[in-house]
Design a protein around this motif. Structure first.
Motif, PDB file in Angstrom:
ATOM      1  N   ALA A 251       2.730 -12.836   9.509  1.00 17.32           N
ATOM      2  CA  ALA A 251       2.601 -12.695   8.059  1.00 17.32           C
ATOM      3  C   ALA A 251       1.442 -11.779   7.661  1.00 17.32           C
ATOM      4  O   ALA A 251       1.265 -11.496   6.485  1.00 17.32           O
ATOM      5  N   ARG A 252       0.666 -11.338   8.641  1.00 14.52           N
ATOM      6  CA  ARG A 252      -0.448 -10.439   8.345  1.00 14.52           C
ATOM      7  C   ARG A 252       0.041  -8.995   8.275  1.00 14.52           C
ATOM      8  O   ARG A 252       1.184  -8.704   8.663  1.00 14.52           O
ATOM      9  N   PRO A 253      -0.783  -8.087   7.770  1.00 13.84           N
ATOM     10  CA  PRO A 253      -0.389  -6.677   7.746  1.00 13.84           C
ATOM     11  C   PRO A 253       0.044  -6.200   9.131  1.00 13.84           C
ATOM     12  O   PRO A 253      -0.388  -6.723  10.153  1.00 13.84           O
ATOM     13  N   SER A 254       0.890  -5.197   9.146  1.00 15.89           N
ATOM     14  CA  SER A 254       1.514  -4.769  10.392  1.00 15.89           C
ATOM     15  C   SER A 254       0.568  -4.091  11.353  1.00 15.89           C
ATOM     16  O   SER A 254       0.818  -4.067  12.555  1.00 15.89           O
ATOM     17  N   SER A 255      -0.534  -3.528  10.868  1.00 16.66           N
ATOM     18  CA  SER A 255      -1.445  -2.804  11.750  1.00 16.66           C
ATOM     19  C   SER A 255      -2.775  -2.563  11.052  1.00 16.66           C
ATOM     20  O   SER A 255      -2.881  -2.657   9.823  1.00 16.66           O
ATOM     21  N   ALA A 256      -3.786  -2.226  11.849  1.00 16.85           N
ATOM     22  CA  ALA A 256      -5.080  -1.839  11.286  1.00 16.85           C
ATOM     23  C   ALA A 256      -4.948  -0.544  10.493  1.00 16.85           C
ATOM     24  O   ALA A 256      -5.653  -0.339   9.500  1.00 16.85           O
ATOM     25  N   HIS A 257      -4.060   0.342  10.925  1.00 15.41           N
ATOM     26  CA  HIS A 257      -3.811   1.575  10.172  1.00 15.41           C
ATOM     27  C   HIS A 257      -3.349   1.245   8.752  1.00 15.41           C
ATOM     28  O   HIS A 257      -3.784   1.871   7.771  1.00 15.41           O
ATOM     29  N   ALA A 258      -2.443   0.263   8.631  1.00 13.94           N
ATOM     30  CA  ALA A 258      -1.921  -0.111   7.319  1.00 13.94           C
ATOM     31  C   ALA A 258      -3.015  -0.679   6.428  1.00 13.94           C
ATOM     32  O   ALA A 258      -3.065  -0.407   5.223  1.00 13.94           O
ATOM     33  N   VAL A 259      -3.915  -1.457   7.028  1.00 18.30           N
ATOM     34  CA  VAL A 259      -5.025  -2.026   6.256  1.00 18.30           C
ATOM     35  C   VAL A 259      -5.955  -0.918   5.767  1.00 18.30           C
ATOM     36  O   VAL A 259      -6.372  -0.897   4.600  1.00 18.30           O
ATOM     37  N   ALA A 260      -6.292   0.011   6.668  1.00 15.47           N
ATOM     38  CA  ALA A 260      -7.174   1.115   6.281  1.00 15.47           C
ATOM     39  C   ALA A 260      -6.563   1.928   5.150  1.00 15.47           C
ATOM     40  O   ALA A 260      -7.258   2.322   4.199  1.00 15.47           O
ATOM     41  N   ALA A 261      -5.250   2.188   5.234  1.00 17.32           N
ATOM     42  CA  ALA A 261      -4.576   2.967   4.190  1.00 17.32           C
ATOM     43  C   ALA A 261      -4.577   2.223   2.861  1.00 17.32           C
ATOM     44  O   ALA A 261      -4.790   2.816   1.793  1.00 17.32           O
ATOM     45  N   ALA A 262      -4.337   0.904   2.895  1.00 17.14           N
ATOM     46  CA  ALA A 262      -4.313   0.117   1.667  1.00 17.14           C
ATOM     47  C   ALA A 262      -5.677   0.108   0.989  1.00 17.14           C
ATOM     48  O   ALA A 262      -5.786   0.227  -0.234  1.00 17.14           O
ATOM     49  N   LEU A 263      -6.731  -0.024   1.776  1.00 14.09           N
ATOM     50  CA  LEU A 263      -8.072  -0.030   1.204  1.00 14.09           C
ATOM     51  C   LEU A 263      -8.450   1.340   0.660  1.00 14.09           C
ATOM     52  O   LEU A 263      -9.118   1.450  -0.367  1.00 14.09           O
ATOM     53  N   ALA A 264      -8.017   2.394   1.346  1.00 14.14           N
ATOM     54  CA  ALA A 264      -8.275   3.744   0.834  1.00 14.14           C
ATOM     55  C   ALA A 264      -7.573   3.952  -0.501  1.00 14.14           C
ATOM     56  O   ALA A 264      -8.142   4.549  -1.432  1.00 14.14           O
ATOM     57  N   ASP A 265      -6.343   3.459  -0.617  1.00 16.20           N
ATOM     58  CA  ASP A 265      -5.614   3.573  -1.886  1.00 16.20           C
ATOM     59  C   ASP A 265      -6.323   2.788  -2.992  1.00 16.20           C
ATOM     60  O   ASP A 265      -6.414   3.238  -4.137  1.00 16.20           O
TER      61      ASP A 265
END
Length: 358
Positions: A251-265
């Protein structure tokens, strides 16, 4: 070994800290004309093969990661029965010391978490799990750089090394680690979420009177209502923190890349960067007086893809929006053991590597 003893080409001159297994120095490398962080294994442990293997594994795995958000390993080896590693010296505090002064402004917490996510992504891309991500293992340079350090409990995900062991520091262990299941990248993301939460609230997400109570809280307690009470935190950031702290790894985000992108947005267009963090580290009052209340460009939820098949739905502090995560959590908890029984079993088996301090 005296503090002035030369180790290879390194001259230690200031002891920074002393732990149960290592002593850490600020040292100078005259051949490269730079300061380094020199970590030295305790002499008695240097005669134990298992301890030496664990120490050199840290150096080997961290040395495979070349990324600005991960502390660089320059060298490691053995000289005259002294086992050491030399790493990049970061002139600045660790994140734990900064949190000890109080919760961070939400935009700085989000920016630091984004930098951490980028470092984690670089490690995960090399198949490396950190397994002990926490505030004291995040270094903040005086120039505002954010770097992950201390891969002493790291392992290769594909090889499953240490999968039978509970490695890490208790407040940041993912529920699946507490339950004895193999860790994965999602376990590091949970620790990232716990660190983000601590930056926003100023206190750990999970607490307990003893080890059993703390581990039970990790498996069963929802910390998000406490975060929701921090009114200055945008809904979108609370939502992302809730996803990172989901009980079920899927249920967590799919990857650290996805988290970094979401925070950048989330931070796009806002005045937050390394320079602003450096100002906060030097003079928090000056930072706050020069920073107006910030609102994300959009309060919409960050577009963070959750690992299939579960889709999260909103902030865990809001009842109506938490259904997807709660359902996944119930399924996950349905196969749990009593935390107290698990702790006792793990201790008897000698497989617990958690730490209570750095």
């Amino acid at each position: 070994m005296g503090d002035r003893h030369v180790i290879g080409s390194y001259q230690p001159f200031a002891e920074l800290c002393r732990g149960p297994a290592t002593t850490v120095y600020k040292a100078y490398d005259p051949s490269a004309r730079r300061f380094v962080l020199l970590k030295v294994l305790r002499p008695d442990l240097a005669r134990e093969a298992a301890a030496v293997h664990r120490f050199t594994t840290e150096a080997d795995l961290a040395g495979r990661i070349d990324h600005p958000n991960v502390v660089r390993i320059y060298d490691f080896g053995t000289v005259d029965e002294t086992v050491y590693l030399a790493a990049e010296f970061v002139d600045g505090p660790d994140l734990a010391a900064v949190i000890a002064r109080g919760a961070l402004p939400w935009e700085l917490a989000a920016w630091i978490a984004g930098e951490m996510a980028q470092g984690l992504a670089a490690a995960h891309d090399r198949g490396i799990l950190h397994r002990d991500l926490k505030p004291s293992n995040v270094l903040l340079g005086s120039d505002g750089r954010v770097q992950l350090t201390d891969f002493g409990m790291a392992s290769l995900a594909a090889e499953g090394e240490g999968a039978e062991e509970v490695r890490g520091t208790m407040p940041y262990l993912a529920p699946e680690q507490v339950l004895g299941e193999p860790p994965g990248p999602a376990s590091d993301l949970f620790a990232l979420g716990a660190t983000l939460y601590e930056m926003l609230v100023g206190q750990p997400a999970f607490r307990g009177a003893d080890a059993a109570a703390l581990l039970d809280a990790i498996v069963n307690y929802d910390p998000m209502p406490r975060l929701a009470a921090v009114s200055a935190v945008p809904e979108a950031l609370m939502d992302l923190a809730g996803r990172l702290l989901a009980k079920a790894p899927e249920a967590r985000p799919s990857s650290a890349h996805a988290v970094a992108a979401a925070l950048a947005d989330l931070l796009d267009g806002l005045p937050v960067d390394a320079e602003r963090l450096a100002l906060f580290l030097e003079d928090p009052a000056a930072y706050r007086s020069s920073t107006p209340p910030l609102v994300p460009p959009s309060q919409a939820r960050p577009a963070v893809e959750a690992s299939p098949p579960t889709r999260e739905a909103g902030d865990a502090g809001a009842r109506g929006a938490a259904g997807g995560r709660e359902e996944a959590g119930r399924r996950f908890r349905g196969r749990r053991w009593s935390a107290a029984v698990l702790v006792l079993a793990a201790l008897l088996a000698g497989t617990v590597w958690w730490q209570t301090s750095t």
